[in-house]
Design a protein around this motif. Sequence first.
Motif, PDB file in Angstrom:
ATOM      1  N   PRO A   1       0.826  -1.215   0.000  1.00 49.08           N
ATOM      2  CA  PRO A   1       0.000   0.000   0.000  1.00 49.08           C
ATOM      3  C   PRO A   1       0.858   1.262   0.000  1.00 49.08           C
ATOM      4  O   PRO A   1       1.794   1.382   0.796  1.00 49.08           O
ATOM      5  N   ILE A   2       0.528   2.186  -0.886  1.00 42.82           N
ATOM      6  CA  ILE A   2       1.261   3.450  -0.954  1.00 42.82           C
ATOM      7  C   ILE A   2       1.147   4.218   0.354  1.00 42.82           C
ATOM      8  O   ILE A   2       2.094   4.865   0.802  1.00 42.82           O
ATOM      9  N   ILE A   3      -0.022   4.131   0.990  1.00 45.28           N
ATOM     10  CA  ILE A   3      -0.233   4.857   2.237  1.00 45.28           C
ATOM     11  C   ILE A   3       0.725   4.370   3.323  1.00 45.28           C
ATOM     12  O   ILE A   3       1.021   5.106   4.278  1.00 45.28           O
ATOM     13  N   ALA A   4       1.227   3.136   3.188  1.00 45.33           N
ATOM     14  CA  ALA A   4       2.186   2.608   4.160  1.00 45.33           C
ATOM     15  C   ALA A   4       3.613   3.043   3.848  1.00 45.33           C
ATOM     16  O   ALA A   4       4.448   3.155   4.752  1.00 45.33           O
ATOM     17  N   ILE A   5       3.897   3.274   2.579  1.00 47.58           N
ATOM     18  CA  ILE A   5       5.242   3.677   2.172  1.00 47.58           C
ATOM     19  C   ILE A   5       5.462   5.171   2.376  1.00 47.58           C
ATOM     20  O   ILE A   5       6.576   5.603   2.694  1.00 47.58           O
TER      21      ILE A   5
ATOM     22  N   ILE B   1      -2.600  11.927  -1.455  1.00 43.81           N
ATOM     23  CA  ILE B   1      -2.029  11.097  -0.394  1.00 43.81           C
ATOM     24  C   ILE B   1      -0.715  11.698   0.108  1.00 43.81           C
ATOM     25  O   ILE B   1      -0.461  11.774   1.316  1.00 43.81           O
ATOM     26  N   SER B   2       0.130  12.138  -0.814  1.00 42.76           N
ATOM     27  CA  SER B   2       1.417  12.711  -0.411  1.00 42.76           C
ATOM     28  C   SER B   2       1.211  13.980   0.399  1.00 42.76           C
ATOM     29  O   SER B   2       1.976  14.247   1.337  1.00 42.76           O
ATOM     30  N   GLU B   3       0.186  14.766   0.078  1.00 37.25           N
ATOM     31  CA  GLU B   3      -0.098  15.981   0.840  1.00 37.25           C
ATOM     32  C   GLU B   3      -0.707  15.651   2.203  1.00 37.25           C
ATOM     33  O   GLU B   3      -0.518  16.408   3.160  1.00 37.25           O
ATOM     34  N   TRP B   4      -1.427  14.559   2.291  1.00 37.33           N
ATOM     35  CA  TRP B   4      -1.930  14.107   3.596  1.00 37.33           C
ATOM     36  C   TRP B   4      -0.773  13.806   4.544  1.00 37.33           C
ATOM     37  O   TRP B   4      -0.805  14.138   5.724  1.00 37.33           O
ATOM     38  N   ILE B   5       0.269  13.166   4.018  1.00 38.11           N
ATOM     39  CA  ILE B   5       1.343  12.671   4.864  1.00 38.11           C
ATOM     40  C   ILE B   5       2.271  13.789   5.323  1.00 38.11           C
ATOM     41  O   ILE B   5       2.610  13.881   6.509  1.00 38.11           O
ATOM     42  N   GLY B   6       2.702  14.638   4.393  1.00 33.87           N
ATOM     43  CA  GLY B   6       3.705  15.621   4.789  1.00 33.87           C
ATOM     44  C   GLY B   6       3.627  16.949   4.069  1.00 33.87           C
ATOM     45  O   GLY B   6       4.647  17.631   3.937  1.00 33.87           O
ATOM     46  N   GLY B   7       2.459  17.330   3.599  1.00 34.44           N
ATOM     47  CA  GLY B   7       2.356  18.575   2.848  1.00 34.44           C
ATOM     48  C   GLY B   7       1.991  19.758   3.723  1.00 34.44           C
ATOM     49  O   GLY B   7       1.321  19.608   4.740  1.00 34.44           O
ATOM     50  N   ASP B   8       2.425  20.945   3.311  1.00 33.49           N
ATOM     51  CA  ASP B   8       2.021  22.169   3.988  1.00 33.49           C
ATOM     52  C   ASP B   8       1.084  23.007   3.131  1.00 33.49           C
ATOM     53  O   ASP B   8       0.672  24.095   3.524  1.00 33.49           O
ATOM     54  N   GLN B   9       0.761  22.502   1.948  1.00 31.34           N
ATOM     55  CA  GLN B   9      -0.199  23.161   1.067  1.00 31.34           C
ATOM     56  C   GLN B   9      -0.768  22.124   0.107  1.00 31.34           C
ATOM     57  O   GLN B   9      -0.301  20.994   0.043  1.00 31.34           O
ATOM     58  N   GLY B  10      -1.781  22.536  -0.641  1.00 33.99           N
ATOM     59  CA  GLY B  10      -2.427  21.619  -1.576  1.00 33.99           C
ATOM     60  C   GLY B  10      -3.783  21.152  -1.077  1.00 33.99           C
ATOM     61  O   GLY B  10      -4.140  21.346   0.089  1.00 33.99           O
TER      62      GLY B  10
END
Length: 260
Positions: free
Chosen positions: A103-107, A193-202
Amino acid sequence: MTDALRRWAPPAVTVVALIAAWQLYTTISGIESWLLPSPRDVFAAASEQRTVLGEQVAATARLTLLGFTAGAAIGLLVAVALHLVPVLRAAVYPLLVVSQNIPIIAIAPLLVVWLGFGIAPKLVVIVLVCFFPVAVATLDGLRRGDPVIADYLLMSGANRRQLFTTFQWPSALPAMFSGLKIAATYSVFGAVISEWIGGDQGIGRYMIVQKSAFRADRLFVAIAIVVALALLIFGLVVLLERIEVPPGCGHRVMPRSDAA
């Protein structure tokens, strides 16, 4: 025009009917707007947040296009390499299939730990989502060229490079664009998904903030934007396909003069 209207009228009518039923249900049931907002509430939230949303959409669109372009390019390179080097295909292709079960959400959190909070981990997430359908579809297209035509061209004097550039690659274009269309829709999903994990915008970051505030109306706005952005990128790929893949492309044969 008539054909386009006939094609798009049924889904358009269905969407309008669903929105009307949604509005009717929220009005009759009296359900709290924080739990299920009405379409009217969603449209009002979109109007209220249009300035903020414009900035967030621009950030997600830039990230999506960069990741999609990189993922598509890597997918094409992988497909060509695996096609031209059978030993490499036998060694790597099963690993590519296995990798898609992770799962990408795990990586994604690991990528943030390894690569930091910049743009790098976000691009890697989108690339991981996009490259596989492009690679598999293109490789399948390269391997599905008519063997009779391939044998004829080789007997006519064509070398391997000519066989690839004038027969196998053109024959693979329809399959390649099928993979690109799948990757186009996945790319926005990967960006969010990438913005959920570590984004500050988007849009992904916007969704996290609105979830914490229990603003379901703004969450629905974000979902609609994600869908619209995915459809836009999908449409661009379809337009490029119409330009690059003429009718009968899959049956193109190299002229005898080129094979000599």
